[in-house]
Design a protein around this motif. Structure first.
Motif, PDB file in Angstrom:
ATOM      1  N   LEU A 147       0.822  -1.207   0.000  1.00 14.91           N
ATOM      2  CA  LEU A 147       0.000   0.000   0.000  1.00 14.91           C
ATOM      3  C   LEU A 147       0.858   1.260   0.000  1.00 14.91           C
ATOM      4  CD1 LEU A 147      -3.054   0.636   0.104  1.00 14.91           C
ATOM      5  CD2 LEU A 147      -2.821   0.864   2.569  1.00 14.91           C
ATOM      6  N   ASP A 150      -7.104   5.464  -1.815  1.00 14.59           N
ATOM      7  CA  ASP A 150      -7.720   6.137  -0.669  1.00 14.59           C
ATOM      8  C   ASP A 150      -9.050   5.486  -0.295  1.00 14.59           C
ATOM      9  OD1 ASP A 150      -5.593   7.860  -0.651  1.00 14.59           O
ATOM     10  OD2 ASP A 150      -6.608   9.407  -1.837  1.00 14.59           O
ATOM     11  N   GLN A 162      -8.297   2.315   1.591  1.00 14.09           N
ATOM     12  CA  GLN A 162      -7.947   2.554   2.988  1.00 14.09           C
ATOM     13  C   GLN A 162      -9.181   2.865   3.825  1.00 14.09           C
ATOM     14  OE1 GLN A 162      -4.979   5.629   2.993  1.00 14.09           O
ATOM     15  NE2 GLN A 162      -3.410   4.344   2.074  1.00 14.09           N
ATOM     16  N   LEU A 219      -2.818  -0.364   7.973  1.00 15.23           N
ATOM     17  CA  LEU A 219      -2.750   1.098   7.891  1.00 15.23           C
ATOM     18  C   LEU A 219      -1.568   1.647   8.684  1.00 15.23           C
ATOM     19  CD1 LEU A 219      -6.537   2.014   8.156  1.00 15.23           C
ATOM     20  CD2 LEU A 219      -5.102   1.940   6.117  1.00 15.23           C
TER      21      LEU A 219
END
Length: 297
Positions: free
Chosen positions: A122, A131, A134, A182
């Protein structure tokens, strides 16, 4: 023949002290105020998190008679290990503690094995809709686990892994994967691409450069992700209660066995739930401090 004597250049007269402008101390005062506020905020946050832990520990190591005293003292006056010893000696507590440790460690390992490469991809590869992807990862945490409890129980019963450590590890890993991806992605973005390309030029393979160069530089973020994953797995109680009967984790065991127990045993159970997570954070603190530019000796 003698060399001519050198004459010193004429020195400029020093300016009188009275002509110097006054020193502006306002930036220094602002810096001191900002640091004082930061220290005050750190103390308040520490007290906010530490006082409940201290009170639970005080109650867990107090005698049963002192728990009924009023007003209660904030200092240990009647220290006794009777309650915590009786709790640890209760049926099912030590096996449940071992199950929680196994579930937490295997969840951390599996989440990093799957989530760290996902975070690296990522961070290093741009693609359309990144985006949105995510955001989708975060939205998966918005689905309550209670909605999935019955389908998960049916699925694990069909697969033959119901009431096992593996079932809880799989569910906890699925819960921890979004944040693991993340967090590691944000850390891999901060690792310079030039360092990785230099490793490739010196003969490292793509996997070798990732393991030897990128991973050591990303250890602080990986440590933060590991702490979050372990604490999430250690404190999770609903999935462990639904998916296990005889092989419960410690939170599920405390929830089921201490429901009708005396108050002293509840404090002992709360203390037993807090300590392993604090120990794990203590062991990983070096990498967290390195994240902010300081190190422990």
């Amino acid at each position: 023949m003698t060399a001519p004597a050198r004459t010193a250049p004429p020195s400029t007269p020093a300016a009188p002290v009275g002509d110097l402008p006054p020193i502006d101390r306002a930036p220094l005062r602002r810096l001191r105020r900002r640091r004082a506020l930061q220290h005050l905020a750190a103390v308040v946050i520490t007290l906010f998190m530490g006082v409940p832990i201290y009170l639970i520990a005080l109650a867990a190591f107090s005698s049963r008679e002192s728990l009924n005293d009023f007003p209660k003292s904030l200092l240990p006056t009647d220290v006794s290990a009777e309650t915590i010893t009786a709790f640890l000696g209760s049926a099912g507590v030590l096996p449940a503690t071992l199950n929680s440790l196994l579930v937490g460690l295997f969840t951390v390992l599996l989440a990093l094995l799957v989530g760290a490469p996902g975070g690296y991809a990522l961070a290093r590869h741009g693609f359309r809709g990144r985006d949105t992807y995510q955001l989708f990862l975060l939205l998966t945490r918005a689905l309550p686990i209670v909605v999935l409890s019955i389908p998960l129980a049916q699925l694990f019963l069909t697969a033959g892994v119901y009431d096992s450590v593996l079932a809880v590890v799989v569910v906890h890993t699925a819960l921890a994967l979004p944040t693991t991806i993340l967090i590691t992605a944000s850390i891999f973005v901060s690792v310079p691409r030039d360092v990785e390309e230099a490793a490739l030029l010196f003969g490292c393979s793509r996997i070798g450069a990732f393991l030897r160069v990128v991973m050591p530089l990303a250890l602080p973020g990986i440590a933060a992700s590991s702490i979050f994953t372990f604490v999430l797995s250690w404190n999770e109680v609903l999935a462990a209660s639904v998916l296990t009967l005889d092989n419960r984790t410690l939170p599920a065991q405390v929830l089921t066995s201490l429901r009708e127990s005396p108050l002293a045993y509840r404090f002992a159970g709360g203390f037993a739930l807090v300590v392993p997570a604090l120990v794990f954070i203590f062991l990983m603190r070096r990498y967290l401090l390195n994240m902010w530019g300081s190190a422990l000796r």
